[in-house]
Design an enzyme around this catalytic site. Sequence first.
Site, PDB file in Angstrom:
ATOM      1  N   ALA A 168       0.858  -0.716  -0.246  1.00 49.82           N
ATOM      2  CA  ALA A 168       0.214   0.137  -0.194  1.00 49.82           C
ATOM      3  C   ALA A 168       1.244   1.081   0.426  1.00 49.82           C
ATOM      4  CB  ALA A 168      -0.828   0.290   1.109  1.00 49.82           C
ATOM      5  N   SER A 169       0.459   2.598   0.725  1.00 55.86           N
ATOM      6  CA  SER A 169       1.079   3.739   0.646  1.00 55.86           C
ATOM      7  C   SER A 169       2.618   3.734   1.511  1.00 55.86           C
ATOM      8  CB  SER A 169       0.365   5.066   1.478  1.00 55.86           C
ATOM      9  OG  SER A 169      -0.838   4.493  -0.325  1.00 55.86           O
TER      10      SER A 169
END
Length: 443
Positions: free
Chosen positions: A307-308
């Site tokens: 993810a981020s």
Amino acid sequence: MAFVGIVVMMLVLVANLYNIQINQYQDYKTRSNDNRIKVVPIAPNRGLIYDRNGILLAENRPVFNLEVTPEKVKDMDATIQALRQYLDISPEREEAFNRDRKRTRRFKSIPLLTQLTEDQVAIFSVHQHKFPGVEIAANLKRFYPYGDVLTHVIGYVSRINDRDMRRLIREEKDANYQATRDIGKLGIERYYEDILHGTAGYQEVEVNSRGRVLRTLKFVPPVPGKDIVLNLDITLQLKVHKLLDGRRGSAIILDPSDNGVLAMVSSPSYDPNAFVNGISSKGYRALLEDKNRPLVNRATLGIYPPASTVKPFIAVGALQEGVITTKTTRNDPGYWRIPNSKTRPFRDWLRWGHGKVDILKAIEESVDTFYYQIAYDMGIDRLSKWMMMFGFGDYTGIDIFEESKAICQHVNGRWPDTERHGIKAIQFLLVSVRATGQQRQCR
């Protein structure tokens, strides 16, 4: 002629006796001692495991077994029947006892019941005088007081099987396990097996022709395993376990000063004590067939999109490669489209966009489209190089063997042609930043 023959044979006999008793005396003495003296190994006590505050996480508890010495019992069937008045002895347990009795010497004790409760011990002790040859024996068994809270970290010990023995023989450690029944199977118990196990002792005993011990000639005590202290904080571990509340997922809390693992929970979990005591086939099958897969350590074996969290690492790589500078700005209308293509737009998490964005704002507000463009400009080769420099796609080095690399890199060992490097990079990043928290397999 008969007399001469007798004399010749007597001479041969005397010569043979001289050869055996004088010339080969040392050889036969050694062989005799080998038959007379037996070396009996003694298992060491396993080391204990503590958390960072000295709270016991894995201990050795006394376990009481009801054992029978066949040669001291006149009527075995009558004795077992009489014992049923005070203890619950199932037909299956009696059948297993009879099987063990057939392949065990009569003067050796055989367990009839194992893991007696305190009430059972008390009840039998009152009536023990009625049962000559039957007694209660105690030994130490591993116990995990926190049960399923620590299973995927601590692991468990269980009975040594053929695969374990082959590994011990291959590593030339089998001699140290001659008297040991259990060995570390998972987690910390397996990783630090050599430290926790200790060194076996032994005693030299004199036995008769039937193997009965007559006396002890020498005793060398075992060296107990060493205790170990973990970085874990059990209070924090219990808190995280309670928050997950049996839902599928995992959580890890690290100490930023030294990367020590303060808590690592994989949910759902299972009670390791069932494996220590010997889990039934039905119980193990239930764990295997559980759709929530409690046997899997999601913290170290689960494969998830990062993810981020990848964005700051990509930013560093892009700055070092000269793809962007600290003054680079881009407009974010809320979507991004692959340059010179008519493909569908890829949306930012903020539908109306972030407006004018530089590298600092892109990190602060986690601007997806800014990084889509960076990934496209870097190409998959440079992106992969920088991600691996930061440890992605490699083992963490945690002291647990059950760990996956989770490599999400080349397809079939290589990337497609150079013109599509940017496309592959953005596809990789899309999978990363659009994580849903669900487990995915790497392609």
